[in-house]
Design a protein around this motif. Structure first.
Motif, PDB file in Angstrom:
ATOM      1  N   ASP A 196      47.813  59.879  36.583  1.00 41.66           N
ATOM      2  CA  ASP A 196      48.065  61.729  36.546  1.00 41.66           C
ATOM      3  C   ASP A 196      48.899  62.344  35.433  1.00 41.66           C
ATOM      4  OD1 ASP A 196      47.466  60.992  39.490  1.00 41.66           O
ATOM      5  OD2 ASP A 196      49.996  61.046  40.370  1.00 41.66           O
ATOM      6  N   SER A 247      46.689  65.761  33.947  1.00 45.65           N
ATOM      7  CA  SER A 247      46.480  66.974  33.807  1.00 45.65           C
ATOM      8  C   SER A 247      46.339  67.724  32.424  1.00 45.65           C
ATOM      9  CB  SER A 247      47.934  66.954  34.592  1.00 45.65           C
ATOM     10  OG  SER A 247      47.899  66.732  36.160  1.00 45.65           O
ATOM     11  N   ALA A 264      40.043  68.822  36.011  1.00 46.00           N
ATOM     12  CA  ALA A 264      40.919  69.549  35.870  1.00 46.00           C
ATOM     13  C   ALA A 264      41.731  70.496  37.191  1.00 46.00           C
ATOM     14  CB  ALA A 264      41.515  70.511  34.987  1.00 46.00           C
ATOM     15  N   VAL A 321      42.181  68.284  40.108  1.00 47.49           N
ATOM     16  CA  VAL A 321      43.463  67.372  40.164  1.00 47.49           C
ATOM     17  C   VAL A 321      44.686  68.451  40.722  1.00 47.49           C
ATOM     18  CG1 VAL A 321      45.211  66.722  38.314  1.00 47.49           C
ATOM     19  CG2 VAL A 321      43.553  65.518  38.274  1.00 47.49           C
ATOM     20  N   LYS A 322      44.268  69.601  40.025  1.00 51.87           N
ATOM     21  CA  LYS A 322      44.435  70.503  41.280  1.00 51.87           C
ATOM     22  C   LYS A 322      45.181  70.765  41.810  1.00 51.87           C
ATOM     23  CE  LYS A 322      46.362  73.643  36.498  1.00 51.87           C
ATOM     24  NZ  LYS A 322      45.528  75.191  35.937  1.00 51.87           N
ATOM     25  N   LYS A 368      47.347  68.519  44.033  1.00 55.89           N
ATOM     26  CA  LYS A 368      49.009  68.080  43.952  1.00 55.89           C
ATOM     27  C   LYS A 368      48.998  69.785  45.107  1.00 55.89           C
ATOM     28  CE  LYS A 368      49.322  66.994  38.768  1.00 55.89           C
ATOM     29  NZ  LYS A 368      50.268  67.673  37.483  1.00 55.89           N
TER      30      LYS A 368
END
Length: 545
Positions: A99, A103, A115, A118-119, A122
């Motif tokens: 992770d 990031s 990216a 991934v955001k 989250k």
């Protein structure tokens, strides 16, 4: 030169090119700013001057562009390495380390889509945590209960699909068996009721589409959609061979014959459509477990179930996003996984195992451990870190004296600026044998890297062997540079010092590296002596500056 901090009122640029390690390339706007930024002595000069020496190849427009550019693109050089992998895994655990890499700015630059994904993951994970709070039930584990409900729903849907496929096959077989004159019953739809088959409508590459005549004197083709269940032949009527279903008289005669049969009314209700659902052992087991679960009798069960359904939908979306990230070839996380798999195969990491709540990187998930060779690799910071660790593990450098060890290890840090002729003669037989083992270890590793899709480690370069060997033996700088030139590597004094510092760095790491079984490695003492032998003269003076 770049990197030198010295006072100057005026900076003169003789040319707008510089050597980048591989070739002479045009300087970038950032490099131009760094060079000309030296002009003007702080506290003495109000302004400084930068002068570009004119030449036939100097374009004034390009010079103006270099001078006027004040925003420069940032390019990350960050790449996961073997040393980094074992350190991250030992400190964070594999999942948290992955992770972290996804990031990073390098990941953002390599693939902005990853990216962003991934955001998004989250954000969804934070929402999932809120849903888990909302679906919490005092009667028991509602997540477990919701999983049973989903499993039962999935099983019922699967049985329904299986039943539909079976019914479709049965319907198709019954329609294919029809013959002209058969009396059937259309079970539902606008044409529901008794009908006479005029033409079976068989086709070798399609479903049957029989042409029928109904009690209401409608004649036309039907499809399998008009028959949710298999067709039974209720009787027969003689149909002329060349019947014309468009003729009102012929349709009327056939319908009169149909009504004369006086067939019974259609049976009411469904014909065992859900029998398989009620008889399936797995569905019965899930239904029994569902009713026995404590949450089944909760007064707020359906409210919790709505939150659980939202949680399940969002979790499916998160899983889909993770699969999209997995499919990106530019994902640093994907590269990290490949590195960890290779390290695991070579004994530097252990396989993921269930983690305790206090384990790094998770609570109740999985944890990874570095093995003793992995902890040794964690102390080696070099571009060829895994090659170094493999050589130590194989004992490829054992028994070398300090100068010989320096000659062998320099091949893993030195990189020639240009093509150099092959070095045929080695300083000693021990160096030749150690280099042969080193190259063999590198070749095996490069083959494994290529097999899993990782960039191959750089091949050992023999161009600096003679120079560092002679220097470590105490010879003068002029003789060292002459010997290097005779061996095919023409080095300036500055280049020689720079590469000696690189070799020094690796030797000092070897001197401090722990052995896989504890204590110090076999080459620790020779490495310490080699470092001391190299750190003299101009090399030592450059390190004090």
């Amino acid at each position: 030169a770049l990197g030198i901090n010295m006072p100057a009122r005026t900076v003169l640029l003789e040319r707008l090119t510089k050597f980048n390690g591989e070739s002479h390339a045009d300087i970038t706007p950032g490099e131009y700013t760094q060079l000309t930024g030296r002009a003007g002595r702080r506290g003495i000069d109000v302004e400084g001057h930068a002068v570009v020496l004119w030449g036939p190849d100097v374009d004034p427009t390009r010079v103006a562009g270099l001078a006027s550019t004040r925003t420069y693109p940032l390019r990350s050089s960050f790449r996961p390495s073997y040393n980094m992998a074992v350190n991250l895994v030992s400190q964070l655990g594999r999942a948290a380390a992955r992770d972290l890499l996804e990031s990073s700015f390098a990941q953002f630059q390599a693939d902005r889509g990853v990216a962003g994904l991934v955001k998004q993951i989250k954000r969804h994970e934070a929402t999932l945590a809120e849903y888990e709070q909302q679906m919490r039930c005092q009667a028991g584990d509602f997540a477990e209960y919701a999983a049973l409900r989903r499993a039962l729903g999935d099983r019922e849907a699967a049985l329904s699909r299986e039943g539909a496929r079976a019914r479709r096959g049965t319907v198709a077989a019954s329609l294919e068996a029809l013959r002209p004159g058969d009396v059937i019953r259309v079970p539902s739809g606008r044409r529901a009721g008794l009908a006479i088959v005029l033409d079976p409508g068989l086709h070798p590459r399609d479903d049957p589409h029989p042409t029928v005549l109904t009690e209401s004197r409608w004649a036309g083709r039907l499809s399998m959609l008009d028959f949710p269940v298999a067709v039974d032949v209720l009787g027969r009527i003689r149909v002329p061979k060349n019947v014309n279903h468009r003729s009102p008289q012929e349709r009327s005669d056939l319908v009169s014959s149909l009504r004369a049969l006086k067939l019974p009314e259609a049976p009411r209700g469904r014909r065992g459509a859900t029998k398989a659902l009620h008889d399936d052992d797995e569905a019965l087991r899930l239904r029994s477990a569902l009713r026995a679960h404590p949450c089944h009798h909760c007064a707020d069960r359906e409210q919790h179930a709505r939150w659980a359904e939202r949680h399940a939908r969002l979790q499916r979306e998160v899983d889909g996003l993770r699969r999209r990230i997995e499919g990106r070839t530019t994902s640093l996380g994907r590269t990290f996984d490949l590195i960890c798999a290779l390290l695991e195969d070579r004994g530097y990491l252990t396989a993921a195992r269930p983690a305790s709540s206090g384990a790094p990187g998770g609570s109740g998930g999985t944890a990874d451990e570095t093995t003793p060779p992995g902890r040794q690799l964690a102390r080696i910071w070099s571009e060829a870190d895994l090659v170094v660790a493999e050589c130590l593990h194989a004992g490829a450098w054992d028994g070398l004296d300090p100068a010989e060890l320096a000659a062998v290890t320099c091949t893993l840090v030195y990189e020639a600026r240009r093509d150099e002729r092959a070095v045929d003669r080695m300083p000693s037989a021990a160096v030749r044998e150690a280099l042969a083992r080193t190259v063999r270890i590198w070749a095996e590793l490069a083959e494994d890297e290529a097999a899993v899709g990782l960039p191959q480690s750089r091949e050992p370069d023999l161009g600096f062997v003679w120079a560092v060997y002679r220097w470590a033996r105490g010879e003068r700088l002029d003789r060292v540079l002459t010997a290097a030139a005779e061996a095919g590597a023409e080095l300036s004094a500055g280049d020689f010092i720079r590469w000696c510092k690189q070799v020094l760095d690796l030797l000092e790491q070897l001197a401090a590296a722990p052995a896989a079984g504890g204590g110090t490695i076999a080459v620790a003492a020779p490495a310490r002596a080699a470092a001391a032998a190299i750190r003299r003269g101009v090399v030592a003076q450059s390190m004090q500056a």
